[in-house]
Design a protein around this motif. Structure first.
Motif, short mmCIF file in Angstrom:
data_model
loop_
_atom_site.label_atom_id
_atom_site.label_comp_id
_atom_site.label_asym_id
_atom_site.label_seq_id
_atom_site.Cartn_x
_atom_site.Cartn_y
_atom_site.Cartn_z
N VAL A 1 -3.35 -7.30 -6.30
CA VAL A 1 -2.11 -6.62 -5.94
C VAL A 1 -2.42 -5.63 -4.82
N VAL A 2 -1.63 -5.68 -3.75
CA VAL A 2 -1.80 -4.77 -2.62
C VAL A 2 -0.67 -3.75 -2.67
N THR B 1 4.55 8.87 -1.08
CA THR B 1 5.21 7.95 -2.00
C THR B 1 4.68 6.54 -1.81
N VAL B 2 4.83 5.75 -2.85
CA VAL B 2 4.48 4.33 -2.78
C VAL B 2 5.60 3.59 -2.07
N THR B 3 5.24 2.78 -1.07
CA THR B 3 6.24 2.07 -0.28
C THR B 3 6.41 0.61 -0.67
N SER B 4 5.34 -0.03 -1.19
CA SER B 4 5.44 -1.45 -1.53
C SER B 4 4.38 -1.80 -2.56
N VAL B 5 4.68 -2.82 -3.37
CA VAL B 5 3.75 -3.40 -4.34
C VAL B 5 3.88 -4.91 -4.23
N ASP B 6 2.89 -5.57 -3.62
CA ASP B 6 2.96 -7.00 -3.32
C ASP B 6 1.75 -7.72 -3.92
N LEU B 7 1.97 -8.98 -4.27
CA LEU B 7 0.91 -9.84 -4.81
C LEU B 7 0.33 -10.68 -3.68
N GLU B 8 -0.98 -10.56 -3.47
CA GLU B 8 -1.67 -11.34 -2.46
C GLU B 8 -2.87 -12.03 -3.10
N GLY B 9 -2.69 -13.30 -3.45
CA GLY B 9 -3.74 -14.05 -4.12
C GLY B 9 -3.96 -13.56 -5.53
N PRO C 1 -10.73 -1.20 -0.96
CA PRO C 1 -11.08 -2.42 -1.71
C PRO C 1 -11.00 -2.21 -3.22
N LEU C 2 -11.17 -3.34 -3.94
CA LEU C 2 -11.11 -3.31 -5.40
C LEU C 2 -12.22 -2.44 -5.99
N GLU C 3 -13.35 -2.34 -5.29
CA GLU C 3 -14.48 -1.57 -5.83
C GLU C 3 -14.15 -0.08 -5.96
N ARG C 4 -13.16 0.39 -5.20
CA ARG C 4 -12.83 1.82 -5.23
C ARG C 4 -11.43 2.07 -5.82
N THR C 5 -10.91 1.12 -6.59
CA THR C 5 -9.60 1.29 -7.23
C THR C 5 -9.72 1.05 -8.72
N THR C 6 -8.83 1.70 -9.49
CA THR C 6 -8.83 1.58 -10.95
C THR C 6 -7.38 1.46 -11.43
N ALA C 7 -7.12 0.49 -12.33
CA ALA C 7 -5.78 0.29 -12.90
C ALA C 7 -5.85 0.57 -14.40
N PRO C 8 -4.89 1.30 -14.97
CA PRO C 8 -4.91 1.62 -16.40
C PRO C 8 -4.38 0.46 -17.24
N TYR C 9 -4.50 0.63 -18.55
CA TYR C 9 -3.96 -0.34 -19.51
C TYR C 9 -2.60 0.14 -19.96
N ASP C 10 -1.58 -0.69 -19.77
CA ASP C 10 -0.19 -0.34 -20.09
C ASP C 10 0.07 -0.60 -21.56
N VAL C 11 0.14 0.46 -22.38
CA VAL C 11 0.32 0.32 -23.83
C VAL C 11 1.72 -0.20 -24.16
N ALA D 1 -3.99 -0.30 -0.55
CA ALA D 1 -5.10 -0.33 -1.50
C ALA D 1 -4.96 -1.57 -2.37
N GLN D 2 -6.11 -2.19 -2.73
CA GLN D 2 -6.13 -3.38 -3.55
C GLN D 2 -6.39 -3.01 -5.01
N PHE D 3 -5.62 -3.63 -5.90
CA PHE D 3 -5.76 -3.40 -7.34
C PHE D 3 -5.83 -4.75 -8.05
N SER D 4 -6.47 -4.73 -9.22
CA SER D 4 -6.54 -5.96 -10.02
C SER D 4 -5.20 -6.28 -10.69
N GLU D 5 -4.36 -5.25 -10.93
CA GLU D 5 -3.03 -5.43 -11.48
C GLU D 5 -2.16 -4.24 -11.09
N ALA D 6 -0.85 -4.45 -11.14
CA ALA D 6 0.07 -3.38 -10.74
C ALA D 6 0.18 -2.30 -11.79
N ALA D 7 0.04 -2.67 -13.07
CA ALA D 7 0.05 -1.70 -14.18
C ALA D 7 1.34 -0.87 -14.22
#
Length: 331
Positions: free
Chosen positions: A76-77, A65-73, A123-133, A42-48
């Motif tokens: 974040v994938v 479980t989450v297996t990987s968090v990678d930056l692509e351009g 895609p990014l259109e169907r993903t949401t990242a929270p704000y890390d306080v 899944a694509q995200f605007s940030e890892a959060a």
């Protein structure tokens, strides 16, 4: 004649087999045939703050479980594995906060009519990242600590003097900005201490994340135990109520027999009360009889008894001569 293998070679082969078995066991979950489900991305605007090994949940239930968090351009994938759950081709994903300490998990909302192809990314259109306080407070503390507040105040003062000949409204605005900068500069130490303490508090809470998680998990166990005890008490009260109903029905069914029986028992008790004095007298008379009878038969197989008044009593021995009272043959 057979040729025996060298002990060193046999030992090396044994160690190699053990190492291969260990590596196979550790990587068993990543094998495509026997692994615990398919792997999606899944694509995200940030890892959060999302990290590998974090949970993947559907409707609050852990499914992977989450297996990987990678930056692509510029995105974040996130790779994740899902087992025993259906993932549709219109599924949406979001990064959610698991605890108040900032631990995250990946939430899925399965949608669509067909199964999602593992080669297709959400895609990014169907993903949401929270704000890390917590991260925002930490960044703010670092940024404020790097600002030279005295130089900022001097710059604002110089700017105010440079615009001293400008109209009154602008000068008033600049004077206000200058006073604000001076106030910030005078409170520089307090602000730095505040943000430093905030950063330390956030770090302490992050370090105690496992303890808070364990506390919450133990509280859940306690609530389950209390629920079990409540059910047991409920069953006990229900059983007691059923027993009371059965006893009530039993008494009502046998009321006609129990009434006469109690009346007769009451009559017997009355007779015993009336003859209580006679019974007491009989017991008192029975006591000496038992004592005498015990004395008679208490020596064994014979009776120990004395018969009196069979012979006349003996005359007293009086010294001297005494005339007979009557002489035979003499009138």
């Amino acid at each position: 004649m057979t040729k025996r293998r060298s002990p060193a070679v046999a030992g090396a082969l044994g160690i190699l087999v053990v190492v291969l078995a260990t590596l196979s066991a550790l990587s068993l979950d990543s094998l495509p045939i026997v692994g615990a489900g398919a792997t999606y991305k899944a694509q995200f605007s940030e890892a959060a703050g999302l990290k590998p090994s974090n949970e993947v949940r559907i409707a609050g239930v852990k499914v992977g479980t989450v297996t990987s968090v990678d930056l692509e351009g510029d995105r974040v994938v996130v790779g994740f594995r899902v087992g025993d759950a259906w993932v549709g081709d219109q599924t949406s994903a979001s990064i959610q906060i698991k605890t108040i300490l900032g631990q995250k998990y990946l939430a899925l909302d399965p949608r669509g009519s067909d199964t999602l192809d593992p080669s297709d990314q959400i895609p990014l259109e169907r993903t949401t990242a929270p704000y890390d306080v917590i991260e925002a407070f930490s960044s703010a503390a670092e940024t404020v600590s790097e600002i030279d507040t005295e130089q900022l105040a001097a710059s604002m003062q110089t700017l105010s003097e440079a615009f001293s000949e400008t109209p009154g409204d602008i000068r008033a605005s600049l004077d206000g900005v200058s006073r604000l900068s001076e106030t910030i500069a005078s409170r520089d130490q307090q602000l730095q201490a505040l943000f430093r303490a905030t950063g330390q508090t956030s770090q302490i809470l992050a370090d105690r994340n496992e303890e808070f998680t364990r506390l919450i998990r133990d509280a859940g166990t306690l609530l389950n135990e209390l629920n079990t005890r409540q059910q047991a008490i409920h069953q006990l009260l229900t059983g007691t109520q059923r027993l009371s109903q059965q006893l009530t029905a039993l008494v009502r069914e046998n009321e006609e027999q129990i009434g006469p029986a109690l009346a007769q028992l009451n009559g017997v008790v009355g007779i015993l009360n009336e003859n209580n004095a006679e019974l007491d007298k009989a017991m008192k008379l029975y006591e000496p009889f038992v004592r005498l009878y015990t004395n008679v038969v208490g020596n064994g197989r014979w009776f120990d008894q004395v018969v009196v008044n069979v012979l006349p009593p003996g005359l007293p021995d009086i010294p001297g001569y005494r005339e007979p009272v009557r002489t035979l043959g003499v009138n």
